[in-house]
Motif scaffolding. Sequence first.
Motif, PDB file in Angstrom:
ATOM      1  N   ILE A 120      49.181  69.331  46.556  1.00  0.00           N
ATOM      2  CA  ILE A 120      48.188  68.939  45.557  1.00  0.00           C
ATOM      3  C   ILE A 120      47.841  67.460  45.703  1.00  0.00           C
ATOM      4  N   CYS A 121      48.848  66.616  45.932  1.00  0.00           N
ATOM      5  CA  CYS A 121      48.601  65.193  46.131  1.00  0.00           C
ATOM      6  C   CYS A 121      47.717  64.944  47.354  1.00  0.00           C
ATOM      7  N   ASP A 122      47.991  65.682  48.443  1.00  0.00           N
ATOM      8  CA  ASP A 122      47.196  65.526  49.654  1.00  0.00           C
ATOM      9  C   ASP A 122      45.756  65.939  49.427  1.00  0.00           C
ATOM     10  N   LEU A 123      45.537  67.029  48.694  1.00  0.00           N
ATOM     11  CA  LEU A 123      44.190  67.512  48.437  1.00  0.00           C
ATOM     12  C   LEU A 123      43.403  66.537  47.553  1.00  0.00           C
ATOM     13  N   ILE A 124      44.116  65.900  46.613  1.00  0.00           N
ATOM     14  CA  ILE A 124      43.454  64.889  45.781  1.00  0.00           C
ATOM     15  C   ILE A 124      43.124  63.655  46.602  1.00  0.00           C
ATOM     16  N   THR A 125      44.029  63.262  47.489  1.00  0.00           N
ATOM     17  CA  THR A 125      43.809  62.076  48.321  1.00  0.00           C
ATOM     18  C   THR A 125      42.594  62.217  49.234  1.00  0.00           C
ATOM     19  N   ASN A 126      42.431  63.418  49.827  1.00  0.00           N
ATOM     20  CA  ASN A 126      41.270  63.595  50.722  1.00  0.00           C
ATOM     21  C   ASN A 126      40.043  64.137  50.004  1.00  0.00           C
TER      22      ASN A 126
END
Length: 291
Positions: free
Chosen positions: A281-287
Amino acid sequence: MSLNIIVLAKQVPDTRNVGKDAMKADGTINRAALPAIFNPEDLNALEQALRLKDQNPGSTVTILTMGLPRAAEVIREAIFRGADTGIVLTDRTLGGADTLATSYSLAQAIRKFGNYDIILSGRQAIDGDTAQVGPQIAEKLGIPQVTYAEEILNLADGFVTVKRRLEHGVETVKSPLPCVVTVNGSAAECRPRNARRVMTYKRAVSPSEKAKLTPEQQAVIDARPALQLQEWSAAYVEADPAQIGLPGSPTKVKAVENVVFTAKESLCIPASDDAQLEQLICDLITNHTIG
């Protein structure tokens, strides 16, 4: 109070089936290569018009469409659902029009029509997605406009009250008549065909269609004025040749493509692994995929 209601409707290519032959060399749509359908949001606009007709006995709903002679199909479809009659604005010189040329041509037809109380149309057509034609028509006619309409709440004493569906909520506005109202796809769906009206008006034709019938069939049409749809040319609506079709269209389409998204990679995370789920989830928010 009886009303003269105009509904702008468009026969559009089904953009769900765009293929390699969807575009001509001059940048215009190859309509012969795609199945034609009633523009979805124009059906929402038609329903609002029919509700006004139901609420105001004696009112008339006229469909105005611009396109090839076969565009009379959308008029018949509208009549099956409750509209009264229709006009096909068709002329070879109108071909290839962008929103500017289209709005000018339709505005000229509306001027020729004369007495009207309200003009309804879908917010946009699926073959362009610009949402420009309705507002441009209002500007050319010099009348108010209400866009993103979801429901017509009231029409009385020379004013119409409309609920608008915006990105962050709803808004209720009041406009003097006559005016243009463009209707969202979130508005009420159009009522289905009425079986009795289908049987009564299934032979309604435009002059171009009538010319292809047998003499016996033409005699049936001549005996029933309700089956005779109107067909107007650019000259009839007194359109300036420099402002219609390709000559009047500053917008040119460079290419039409059918883009299919395919997954290049996948990630499988056990449902019990909260740490990996949180990291995903953090990765998807970051990109910026989500959030």
